[in-house]
Structures are given as structure tokens and as C-alpha cells.
Design a protein around this motif. Structure first.
Motif, PDB file in Angstrom:
ATOM      1  N   LYS A 159       0.853  -1.189   0.000  1.00 52.44           N
ATOM      2  CA  LYS A 159       0.000   0.000   0.000  1.00 52.44           C
ATOM      3  C   LYS A 159       0.884   1.233   0.000  1.00 52.44           C
ATOM      4  O   LYS A 159       2.080   1.150   0.265  1.00 52.44           O
ATOM      5  CB  LYS A 159      -0.872   0.000   1.252  1.00 52.44           C
ATOM      6  CG  LYS A 159      -1.960  -1.061   1.230  1.00 52.44           C
ATOM      7  CD  LYS A 159      -2.822  -0.925   2.479  1.00 52.44           C
ATOM      8  CE  LYS A 159      -4.012  -1.876   2.389  1.00 52.44           C
ATOM      9  NZ  LYS A 159      -4.794  -1.898   3.621  1.00 52.44           N
ATOM     10  N   ARG A 160       0.270   2.390  -0.218  1.00 56.65           N
ATOM     11  CA  ARG A 160       1.074   3.608  -0.242  1.00 56.65           C
ATOM     12  C   ARG A 160       1.630   3.911   1.146  1.00 56.65           C
ATOM     13  O   ARG A 160       0.990   3.629   2.156  1.00 56.65           O
ATOM     14  CB  ARG A 160       0.243   4.785  -0.745  1.00 56.65           C
ATOM     15  CG  ARG A 160      -0.828   5.266   0.213  1.00 56.65           C
ATOM     16  CD  ARG A 160      -1.607   6.413  -0.424  1.00 56.65           C
ATOM     17  NE  ARG A 160      -2.552   6.995   0.513  1.00 56.65           N
ATOM     18  CZ  ARG A 160      -3.709   6.444   0.845  1.00 56.65           C
ATOM     19  NH1 ARG A 160      -4.052   5.274   0.328  1.00 56.65           N
ATOM     20  NH2 ARG A 160      -4.514   7.041   1.702  1.00 56.65           N
ATOM     21  N   ASN A 161       2.830   4.458   1.172  1.00 54.43           N
ATOM     22  CA  ASN A 161       3.451   4.874   2.429  1.00 54.43           C
ATOM     23  C   ASN A 161       3.240   6.367   2.612  1.00 54.43           C
ATOM     24  O   ASN A 161       3.472   7.147   1.695  1.00 54.43           O
ATOM     25  CB  ASN A 161       4.951   4.574   2.426  1.00 54.43           C
ATOM     26  CG  ASN A 161       5.235   3.110   2.693  1.00 54.43           C
ATOM     27  OD1 ASN A 161       4.397   2.402   3.252  1.00 54.43           O
ATOM     28  ND2 ASN A 161       6.415   2.658   2.301  1.00 54.43           N
ATOM     29  N   VAL A 162       2.807   6.757   3.803  1.00 57.82           N
ATOM     30  CA  VAL A 162       2.618   8.169   4.111  1.00 57.82           C
ATOM     31  C   VAL A 162       3.437   8.508   5.351  1.00 57.82           C
ATOM     32  O   VAL A 162       3.266   7.885   6.400  1.00 57.82           O
ATOM     33  CB  VAL A 162       1.129   8.498   4.352  1.00 57.82           C
ATOM     34  CG1 VAL A 162       0.973   9.965   4.720  1.00 57.82           C
ATOM     35  CG2 VAL A 162       0.291   8.161   3.131  1.00 57.82           C
ATOM     36  N   ILE A 163       4.357   9.451   5.194  1.00 58.65           N
ATOM     37  CA  ILE A 163       5.161   9.920   6.329  1.00 58.65           C
ATOM     38  C   ILE A 163       4.410  11.102   6.937  1.00 58.65           C
ATOM     39  O   ILE A 163       4.273  12.144   6.297  1.00 58.65           O
ATOM     40  CB  ILE A 163       6.554  10.378   5.858  1.00 58.65           C
ATOM     41  CG1 ILE A 163       7.260   9.277   5.067  1.00 58.65           C
ATOM     42  CG2 ILE A 163       7.399  10.863   7.030  1.00 58.65           C
ATOM     43  CD1 ILE A 163       7.553   8.019   5.816  1.00 58.65           C
ATOM     44  N   THR A 164       3.923  10.945   8.147  1.00 59.76           N
ATOM     45  CA  THR A 164       3.162  12.036   8.755  1.00 59.76           C
ATOM     46  C   THR A 164       3.190  11.938  10.271  1.00 59.76           C
ATOM     47  O   THR A 164       3.398  10.856  10.824  1.00 59.76           O
ATOM     48  CB  THR A 164       1.692  12.034   8.257  1.00 59.76           C
ATOM     49  OG1 THR A 164       1.011  13.161   8.809  1.00 59.76           O
ATOM     50  CG2 THR A 164       0.956  10.771   8.644  1.00 59.76           C
ATOM     51  N   SER A 165       2.987  13.072  10.931  1.00 53.53           N
ATOM     52  CA  SER A 165       2.825  13.062  12.384  1.00 53.53           C
ATOM     53  C   SER A 165       1.407  13.484  12.750  1.00 53.53           C
ATOM     54  O   SER A 165       1.092  13.671  13.906  1.00 53.53           O
ATOM     55  CB  SER A 165       3.844  14.010  13.033  1.00 53.53           C
ATOM     56  OG  SER A 165       3.698  15.319  12.504  1.00 53.53           O
ATOM     57  N   LEU A 166       0.549  13.635  11.723  1.00 53.73           N
ATOM     58  CA  LEU A 166      -0.809  14.150  11.936  1.00 53.73           C
ATOM     59  C   LEU A 166      -1.788  13.019  12.228  1.00 53.73           C
ATOM     60  O   LEU A 166      -1.780  12.004  11.539  1.00 53.73           O
ATOM     61  CB  LEU A 166      -1.254  14.902  10.669  1.00 53.73           C
ATOM     62  CG  LEU A 166      -2.682  15.452  10.642  1.00 53.73           C
ATOM     63  CD1 LEU A 166      -2.864  16.563  11.649  1.00 53.73           C
ATOM     64  CD2 LEU A 166      -3.032  15.947   9.245  1.00 53.73           C
ATOM     65  N   GLU A 167      -2.610  13.192  13.244  1.00 53.29           N
ATOM     66  CA  GLU A 167      -3.687  12.245  13.527  1.00 53.29           C
ATOM     67  C   GLU A 167      -4.769  13.004  14.284  1.00 53.29           C
ATOM     68  O   GLU A 167      -4.613  13.304  15.471  1.00 53.29           O
ATOM     69  CB  GLU A 167      -3.147  11.063  14.359  1.00 53.29           C
ATOM     70  CG  GLU A 167      -4.182  10.025  14.719  1.00 53.29           C
ATOM     71  CD  GLU A 167      -5.005   9.549  13.538  1.00 53.29           C
ATOM     72  OE1 GLU A 167      -4.478   8.789  12.721  1.00 53.29           O
ATOM     73  OE2 GLU A 167      -6.194   9.961  13.427  1.00 53.29           O
ATOM     74  N   LEU A 168      -5.852  13.344  13.600  1.00 45.40           N
ATOM     75  CA  LEU A 168      -6.870  14.193  14.230  1.00 45.40           C
ATOM     76  C   LEU A 168      -7.763  13.431  15.203  1.00 45.40           C
ATOM     77  O   LEU A 168      -8.374  14.037  16.083  1.00 45.40           O
ATOM     78  CB  LEU A 168      -7.730  14.877  13.150  1.00 45.40           C
ATOM     79  CG  LEU A 168      -7.015  15.946  12.313  1.00 45.40           C
ATOM     80  CD1 LEU A 168      -7.996  16.663  11.403  1.00 45.40           C
ATOM     81  CD2 LEU A 168      -6.285  16.964  13.184  1.00 45.40           C
ATOM     82  N   ASP A 169      -7.827  12.108  15.073  1.00 47.52           N
ATOM     83  CA  ASP A 169      -8.641  11.311  15.987  1.00 47.52           C
ATOM     84  C   ASP A 169      -7.887  11.164  17.317  1.00 47.52           C
ATOM     85  O   ASP A 169      -6.813  10.558  17.374  1.00 47.52           O
ATOM     86  CB  ASP A 169      -8.898   9.942  15.334  1.00 47.52           C
ATOM     87  CG  ASP A 169      -9.626   8.991  16.275  1.00 47.52           C
ATOM     88  OD1 ASP A 169     -10.189   9.475  17.278  1.00 47.52           O
ATOM     89  OD2 ASP A 169      -9.621   7.774  16.006  1.00 47.52           O
ATOM     90  N   SER A 170      -8.448  11.738  18.382  1.00 41.08           N
ATOM     91  CA  SER A 170      -7.748  11.769  19.676  1.00 41.08           C
ATOM     92  C   SER A 170      -7.383  10.376  20.169  1.00 41.08           C
ATOM     93  O   SER A 170      -6.299  10.172  20.713  1.00 41.08           O
ATOM     94  CB  SER A 170      -8.609  12.448  20.738  1.00 41.08           C
ATOM     95  OG  SER A 170      -8.933  13.734  20.319  1.00 41.08           O
ATOM     96  N   ALA A 171      -8.304   9.433  20.003  1.00 43.34           N
ATOM     97  CA  ALA A 171      -8.036   8.083  20.515  1.00 43.34           C
ATOM     98  C   ALA A 171      -6.839   7.479  19.781  1.00 43.34           C
ATOM     99  O   ALA A 171      -5.958   6.873  20.393  1.00 43.34           O
ATOM    100  CB  ALA A 171      -9.271   7.210  20.329  1.00 43.34           C
TER     101      ALA A 171
END
Lengths: 393, 253
Positions: free
Chosen positions: A213-225
Motif C-alpha cells: 500500500k502507499r506509504n505516508v510519512i506524517t505526524s498528523l492524527e486528528l482522531d484523539s483516541a
């Protein structure tokens, strides 16, 4: 084969060690007292030999984000700077930690706050080990006290960064960066091929193949849980690092009456203090944390059981001393001695401060034998200071 | 005739691009982002570069661009996408690398990274969405906000005395020797969409031909931020935005 011993500055050793490690890219911005790192790389021109990319960025901010881009491709990439420049990099360092990317950062510290001075300092301890950027994260922090360690910690830093997918930092200072010592450089390692990088770092953004699958480098996660789960995972990783990666050096500690604790160039000064104290009949030990995080808490606590008092010597107003006090938990007196703004204390000055702060009374002189140590000679120290005086920020 | 007889591959005249995945988009109805995403996905697919393309997403409305186009991505800190793309491309010269940025990201906080990446002639593509407003954070003033235009942080209209002038950053970039192709497009009509796609294709081809940096500005509408319906927003854009930001090539060498 005989060891290839060279004489060079700590900053130059970092540059040569990076090329020999098989580093893929260096991105930096000039700042005293560490500009020799990029200057040496540009002089050696490794893009013609190993294929390493060396790029002078438009700012420290751009440089650390270039590191993020390279690290996101699974490449072994690094940047270096000095205190004010490292402050600018903090945003990027937090993103590297949040995206769990391996990278190497070098801070050759100078005196602050603000534009401060170009003379050596250790006042970025808090920034480095307590999280200089936003969020709950940790940097693997290595504190070299010799030119040899400047060279060795490039490999150690990269190895630890890739082992834990976490940025590592070499926290040096103007003395270790500028002083010349003999050094044995590591053997040249080849840079990894793309195939090897894809295998070692299956998360890397190197182009989506049909197998994954595609790889995404990120530190973002809007879902608190989900973001809490990410943080719990980071914390578990940090506990694992604390468990496995503590490094420190003990000199003369067995049977010592009092203990000195110092890192980096301060530890070199304290080695001489041991000799001076021995002439007055007092046996001092020196514990030198090599990893500032993870901190040798257990080891310091253990040593606290056998001494009458501890002096923490730092080129700052008292930073690491807080971690030492947390380790000792009041079991013995812990005092601090520091010089500020780029002033480097004399070994005898440290001993005088220690006697005064810990109420050490010299009654009967009994000379102790101390091991032969490689301290920094006064001439060498003066040369460093006078060279720095000639530089401009 | 049954509907099943009509839905057959040979009758297909239009389809969702192969590289657009099924994630529901978070963009507002009427927003230009969806169209530009589709064009980028089509061009990457048509060039056969799916396995060699790395996109860099911004901070702003397009922060989740990586959820929609099925390639490898990196999510940048605000404004830093051109620095990140610089390193990706330099370390992987065989890859096709692009950034996707809004006006706040590219022309305010990331001005230095944008100008210097273009000036170095990095072989990357910069897709620049200019809607004259900060969409994601709720419609605040952007460097590209028109004179007199009302936003959440200039509720009485942008005063040039207080906030200076709309920044025509593509014109600035066109002056740089490292930039090989700078064009201003839009996607509010079928004809405009076709032209914009051609521009994107040329930009991506330039990057692989090592011609330097290509910047494709898309003058876009933000009907939510502008507080209009989508049709009125497109009309307002053609009337006011195009007057300040005229469409066409600013540089093509």
C-alpha cells in the motif's frame, strides 16, 4: 593493518566519519563554532565518491526539513548547527520524532541565551533532553568528550536512530568541536542501495510498488483516541531505549570519597581535578554520562551509596544537576558548579569549589595514585579559546 | 434495454482516475481542490509514474491530500514542503517529486523555502492553490487576499495601509533563473480544466527532464471562506481574482 591515526578538529572528524558511515545526505547552514563540518564536506566532495548529497540550505529551518524529507525516504541523513540554529530546528525535530523518522542532528553548543557568544557552553542540556520542541518526545542524546568520540558517535547515533526509528543528537560544545586531537576514523562503508533501504525501512516513501500500500510519512492524527495510541507507542519505545541504551564512563570511582559528575568537555576538565585532589589526599571519582538521554539514573543512584557528596560540573547555570538530584533522591549532598557565557573553568577552580560547597576539609595529606588520563592540556585549551576569539558569529 | 447492458466498458466515456482512491473527500462542495487532485492523479497515471512519484502535502486544506491520491506521500510542516521535496529529489534523482501547497503555506510562512527551492532550480513541481484565503483555519487573511476583501482577520476588508498588497508570488518566482516554467491556470470551466491538465503534464515532464523548477498556480475558489455559493464564487473569482492574478504562462523556457 596499522591504524590510520589522524590529527584533526572534532568538527572535521564528524564530517569524515559521516562520509565513511555511508551517510546519504547532509543539509546545513553556517554557524560558528561548527561551520567546519559543512566546509570539510564541501572540500572533500563526497558526491563524487560515495554519492553523498551535501547541500547548504537557506536556513536551519529548511535544513532540518530537508533532513525530514530524506529521512522519510529511509535515507541516512544529518544536519549540524550550534545553539541559536538548533533552536530554529526544534519544530522539525518534533516532526521527526512524531513521524518516527531516524536522523542525526549535531549541536556544537555555544553560550546563550539569544545570539549569546561563540564561546563554548553546555546550556542546551535542557533543550536537548527535556524536549526543545512541542509534544511528548525524546531524542537519543550522545555527549562526546573527545575528537575520537565525535567520530565514533556518528555511527552510534545513526545506528541507534535506525534501531528505534527516532532522531538522535550529538550534543557537543565549542571545545570538542574546535580542539585538535588524534583520531582513528572508521573504515569506509558503502551507502545502501535503494533495494537495501526498501528492505530495512519498509515504511519509506520511495514510490509505491504493486507489492504494498502507499506509504505516508506524517505526524498528523486528528482522531484523539488514535493519537493517544500513537503517544503510548512512543512512550513504550522510550522505556525500551531507557532500558537498553544507557551509556556512561566511570573513572576512579571505586573507593572514591566524593564523586564528580560531568559530561562532554567538562568531564575532560574534571579528569584533571581528580589529580589535583589526589595531591591533597582526597580520592575523587568521575562519572561521565555519555547518553544524556537515556540518563544513567540507576548507575548514579548506585554510586551515591558509596560517597560523601557529589559535585556536578557543567558549563551552565545548573541543568544536568537536576537529573542527578532526581537520581540521588537526597541520599547525599549534590552541589553544582558551573561557569556561564563561554567561560571555561580551570581544574583547580573546580576543586576549590568542590571543597567549599561540600565542606571538604584537608587535614592529613595522603597522596593517592590516579590513573594516567588523557586530559586536555592547558595550551590546547588556550589555543581553542584564542581561535574562537578570532571567529565571528 | 436493461441498465446492466448500458454499463459496459465499451460505453464508458468518463471514469474516476485509477489513482484516486475511495476515501470520502473532506473538501467543501464547490472547492477547486478535488478537481486539481483529479488532474494530478490522471497525469501521474498517464505518465506511468505511479511507482516513482512522491507527493509532499502542505498544512492547510490539502493537508489530507495523501488520503486521496494513491501514491507515496510525505506530510510537511507548514510552509516547508519545498525543502522536503528538495531533499527527496536530490537523494532520489530518478523519482518524480511534487509539492501541493496553498497560498498561506507557500506565500506566507513558506516564502523562504519556496523562493530558494525555485532559485536553486530543484527539479520538482510545485502545485500552488491560490484562493486568497486561509481555508482550513476558518477564512483568515492570506498574503494573496485581494484589496478590500473581507476575511475573519480583516472583517472590514483588507486595507493596504495596514496589511500591504496581494502578493503575486508567481510573478516573483518567474524572475528566478532556476524556475523553468511558471504558469497561472484555473479549473472553473471544462476548457480551463483541460488547459490546467496540460500545464501539469508539462510541469511534471520538465521535472524529469531536469529543466528546473516548474510552478503551476491554480487560481481557485473557496466558496465557504468567501461565504458564497459555488456558482457565485466562480463568478466572483473570474471577475475579481483573475483581474489581480491574470491567467496564462508567466515563464516557459
Amino acid at each position: 593493518m596499522a591504524e590510520d591515526i589522524k590529527l584533526m578538529k572534532g568538527n572535521e572528524a564528524i564530517a569524515h566519519a559521516a562520509i565513511r558511515y555511508g551517510c546519504d545526505g547532509y543539509f546545513g547552514y553556517p554557524i560558528t563554532p561548527q561551520s567546519e563540518i559543512m566546509e570539510t564536506l564541501m572540500e572533500v566532495a563526497p558526491w563524487e565518491t560515495t554519492g553523498m548529497v551535501v547541500l547548504q540550505a537557506e536556513s536551519e529551518v529548511a535544513a532540518i526539513n530537508m533532513v525530514y524529507g530524506g529521512a522519510g525516504c529511509g535515507k541516512a541523513v544529518m544536519t549540524s548547527s550550534s545553539s541559536p540554529g538548533v533552536s530554529l530546528k526544534q519544530e522539525g525535530i518534533s516532526y521527526l520524532a512524531g513521524a518516527e523518522l531516524p536522523a542525526l542532528i549535531v549541536n556544537v553548543m555555544r553560550g546563550g541565551p539569544g545570539l549569546g557568544t561563540i564561546q563554548p557552553s553546555q546550556a542546551d542540556y535542557f533543550q536537548t533532553v527535556k524536549g526543545g520542541g512541542h509534544g511528548d518526545y525524546k531524542l537519543i542524546a550522545l555527549a562526546p568528550s573527545s575528537v575520537q568520540e565525535m567520530a565514533d558517535f556518528v555511527k552510534l547515533g545513526f545506528d541507534l536512530a535506525f534501531k528505534y526509528n527516532n532522531p538522535a543528537i550529538i550534543l557537543a560544545d565549542g571545545i570538542v568541536g574546535q580542539m585538535m586531537e588524534k583520531v582513528v576514523l572508521p573504515e569506509q562503508q558503502p551507502r545502501r542501495t535503494e533495494e537495501e533501504v526498501r528492505k530495512q525501512c519498509p515504511w519509506a516513501s520511495l514510490g509505491k510498488t504493486s507489492e504494498r500500500k502507499r506509504n505516508v510519512i506524517t505526524s498528523l492524527e486528528l482522531d484523539s483516541a488514535a493519537m493517544e495510541r500513537n503517544n503510548i507507542r512512543f512512550q513504550a519505545k522510550y522505556r525500551e531505549i531507557e532500558e537498553n541504551e544507557v551509556r556512561y564512563e566511570e573513572i576512579n570511582c571505586d573507593g572514591a570519597d566524593y564523586l564528580l559528575i560531568a559530561f562532554g568537555s567538562s568531564a575532560r576538565i574534571c579528569q584533571k581535578t581528580i589529580e589535583i585532589a589526589a595531591q591533597e589526599g582526597v580520592k575523587l571519582g568521575l562519572l561521565r554520562p555519555i547518553t544524556l538521554w537515556p540518563f544513567p539514573t540507576k548507575e548514579i543512584k548506585h554510586r551515591g551509596n558509596f560517597v560523601k557528596g557529589i559535585l556536578v560540573m557543567e558549563l551552565n547555570a545548573g541543568q544536568m544537576v537536576e537529573d542527578v538530584r532526581l537520581a540521588i533522591e537526597g541520599a547525599v549532598p549534590v552541589e553544582h558548579y558551573g561557569r556561564l557565557g563561554g567561560i571555561v573553568p580551570d581544574p583547580s577552580e573546580v576543586w576549590d569549589a568542590m571543597k567549599q560547597k561540600l565542606n571538604i576539609n584537608i587535614c592529613n595529606k595522603q597522596i593517592h595514585n590516579v590513573p594516567e588520563l588523557e586530559t586536555i592540556s592547558e595550551e590546547s585549551m588556550q589555543e581553542v579559546i584564542s581561535n574562537l576569539n578570532k571567529m565571528t558569529p | 434495454m436493461d441498465i446492466k447492458d448500458i454499463i459496459k466498458p465499451e460505453n464508458l466515456v468518463y471514469a474516476k482516475p485509477r489513482l484516486m482512491n475511495d476515501n470520502p473527500m473532506h473538501y467543501c462542495p464547490g472547492c477547486s481542490h478535488g478537481v486539481v487532485h483529479k488532474l494530478a492523479a490522471e497525469v501521474i497515471d498517464e505518465m506511468g509514474m505511479e511507482d516513482k512519484t512522491i507527493g509532499v502535502a502542505p498544512v492547510g486544506c490539502a493537508v489530507f491530500a495523501y488520503n486521496y491520491i494513491d501514491i507515496d506521500w510525505q506530510e510537511a510542516a507548514h510552509g516547508r514542503a519545498p525543502a522536503i521535496a528538495t531533499a527527496i529529489k536530490r537523494l532520489n534523482p530518478d523519482k518524480m517529486v511534487f509539492t501541493y501547497q496553498g497560498d498561506g503555506d507557500l506565500a506566507a510562512i513558506g516564502t523562504a523555502e519556496t523562493i530558494h527551492a525555485c532559485n536553486r532550480g530543484e527539479n520538482i513541481v510545485i502545485i500552488f492553490i491560490n484562493n486568497g484565503i486561509y481555508g482550513m483555519t476558518g477564512g483568515q487573511m492570506a498574503p494573496t487576499t485581494l484589496e478590500g476583501m473581507k476575511t475573519a482577520t480583516c472583517p472590514h476588508g483588507r486595507s493596504t495601509e495596514l496589511y500591504g498588497y496581494p502578493l503575486k508570488i508567481s510573478d516573483l518566482i518567474a524572475q528566478l533563473d532556476g524556475a523553468c516554467y511558471v504558469t497561472r491556470q484555473s479549473v472553473q470551466t471544462a476548457a480551463a480544466v483541460k488547459k490546467a491538465k496540460k500545464a501539469l503534464r508539462k510541469a511534471f515532464e520538465n521535472s524529469m527532464a531536469k529543466k528546473g523548477t516548474s510552478v503551476v498556480e491554480i487560481v481557485s475558489s473557496c466558496n465557504t471562506g468567501w461565504k458564497m455559493n459555488p456558482v457565485a464564487a466562480n463568478q466572483w473569482m473570474a471577475e475579481h481574482m483573475f483581474a489581480k492574478y491574470p491567467l496564462g504562462d508567466l515563464k516557459d523556457i
